[in-house]
Design a protein around this motif. Sequence first.
Motif, PDB file in Angstrom:
ATOM      1  N   ALA B  48      36.339  42.714  42.018  1.00  0.00           N
ATOM      2  CA  ALA B  48      35.280  42.386  42.977  1.00  0.00           C
ATOM      3  C   ALA B  48      35.827  41.691  44.210  1.00  0.00           C
ATOM      4  O   ALA B  48      35.306  41.884  45.304  1.00  0.00           O
ATOM      5  CB  ALA B  48      34.217  41.514  42.308  1.00  0.00           C
ATOM      6  N   ILE B  49      36.867  40.857  44.062  1.00  0.00           N
ATOM      7  CA  ILE B  49      37.319  40.075  45.220  1.00  0.00           C
ATOM      8  C   ILE B  49      38.588  40.671  45.827  1.00  0.00           C
ATOM      9  O   ILE B  49      38.612  41.054  46.991  1.00  0.00           O
ATOM     10  CB  ILE B  49      37.524  38.599  44.821  1.00  0.00           C
ATOM     11  CG1 ILE B  49      36.183  38.014  44.354  1.00  0.00           C
ATOM     12  CG2 ILE B  49      38.065  37.795  46.003  1.00  0.00           C
ATOM     13  CD1 ILE B  49      36.260  36.615  43.832  1.00  0.00           C
ATOM     14  N   SER B  52      38.333  44.954  46.477  1.00  0.00           N
ATOM     15  CA  SER B  52      37.313  45.499  47.374  1.00  0.00           C
ATOM     16  C   SER B  52      37.053  44.606  48.580  1.00  0.00           C
ATOM     17  O   SER B  52      36.898  45.104  49.684  1.00  0.00           O
ATOM     18  CB  SER B  52      36.014  45.748  46.596  1.00  0.00           C
ATOM     19  OG  SER B  52      35.592  44.586  45.969  1.00  0.00           O
ATOM     20  N   LEU B  53      37.024  43.268  48.369  1.00  0.00           N
ATOM     21  CA  LEU B  53      36.684  42.382  49.494  1.00  0.00           C
ATOM     22  C   LEU B  53      37.886  42.143  50.399  1.00  0.00           C
ATOM     23  O   LEU B  53      37.793  42.249  51.611  1.00  0.00           O
ATOM     24  CB  LEU B  53      36.173  41.041  48.964  1.00  0.00           C
ATOM     25  CG  LEU B  53      34.652  40.869  48.861  1.00  0.00           C
ATOM     26  CD1 LEU B  53      34.333  39.480  48.366  1.00  0.00           C
ATOM     27  CD2 LEU B  53      33.992  41.102  50.208  1.00  0.00           C
ATOM     28  N   LEU B  54      39.055  41.806  49.782  1.00  0.00           N
ATOM     29  CA  LEU B  54      40.209  41.394  50.582  1.00  0.00           C
ATOM     30  C   LEU B  54      41.219  42.519  50.782  1.00  0.00           C
ATOM     31  O   LEU B  54      42.144  42.372  51.586  1.00  0.00           O
ATOM     32  CB  LEU B  54      40.899  40.190  49.920  1.00  0.00           C
ATOM     33  CG  LEU B  54      40.012  38.963  49.728  1.00  0.00           C
ATOM     34  CD1 LEU B  54      40.721  37.909  48.901  1.00  0.00           C
ATOM     35  CD2 LEU B  54      39.637  38.361  51.075  1.00  0.00           C
ATOM     36  N   ASN B  55      41.054  43.634  50.065  1.00  0.00           N
ATOM     37  CA  ASN B  55      41.968  44.792  50.175  1.00  0.00           C
ATOM     38  C   ASN B  55      43.443  44.391  50.027  1.00  0.00           C
ATOM     39  O   ASN B  55      44.290  44.782  50.828  1.00  0.00           O
ATOM     40  CB  ASN B  55      41.771  45.506  51.510  1.00  0.00           C
ATOM     41  CG  ASN B  55      40.483  46.295  51.504  1.00  0.00           C
ATOM     42  OD1 ASN B  55      40.104  46.862  50.483  1.00  0.00           O
ATOM     43  ND2 ASN B  55      39.794  46.309  52.627  1.00  0.00           N
TER      44      ASN B  55
END
Lengths: 135, 103
Positions: B48-49, B52-55
């Motif tokens: 999740a982090i 997807s969020l920080l790549n």
Amino acid sequence: MTDANPIYSPFFGVMGAASAIIFSALGAAYGTAKSGTVMAGIIAIYGLVIAVLIAGAVDEPSKYPLYKGFIHLGAGLAVGFSGLAAGFAIGIVGDAGVRGTAQQPRLFVGMILILIFAEVLGLYGLIVAIYLYTK
Amino acid sequence: MGKKSLNKPTSSQRTTAKKDYNSFKVVLFYCLLIIILPVITFFTVKNAICDSLLNMNPISSNISSAMCAVIALHVALGIYIYRAYFAAEDSADDQADVDKKQD
């Protein structure tokens, strides 16, 4: 197959993953059986984390140089043997500590402190293993 | 008649059983927390982090989620020890009260 990517290079990585979980589970099993404290189970989780990391990185020989295999073997042995040592320490200390706490409840804090000192040995192995893994 | 009274648990037996059940529930909860929390933290932080969020690239996302899992594990262990220490102190006080009353 080049000199840097021989067919047997994943062998070292796989052995690293296996030794990480085998030796830390051995230490955790001894610690849990001898002392019955939850601290010994934590050691196995350190080994599990490193084994999962290494297992995720092992690939077919053409994409997995021998250098990486050596690094992963070193990481696995680092966390495995530190876990084994920490598990033995937790087993011996916890056995004496639980018996002592039954007689004198004030020993609880001392026992927890010594268990944490023993636990930290496993954490050092985990830190070295993660540091090696990122090379 | 005699048999019936033997089978009936006395009130002290009942309170001991209740206490045992309560402490078993607490221990079971914390043991499950210590086993499950790091696994959930690892995969939640990774999927999740980090991914997807920080790549982040796979190695650093693996490392940061492993560290988060280990930190979550130690937080759970710390809460368990804190609870065990203070619960033991409370029950020792209770025991002392009971002893005093019996005197």
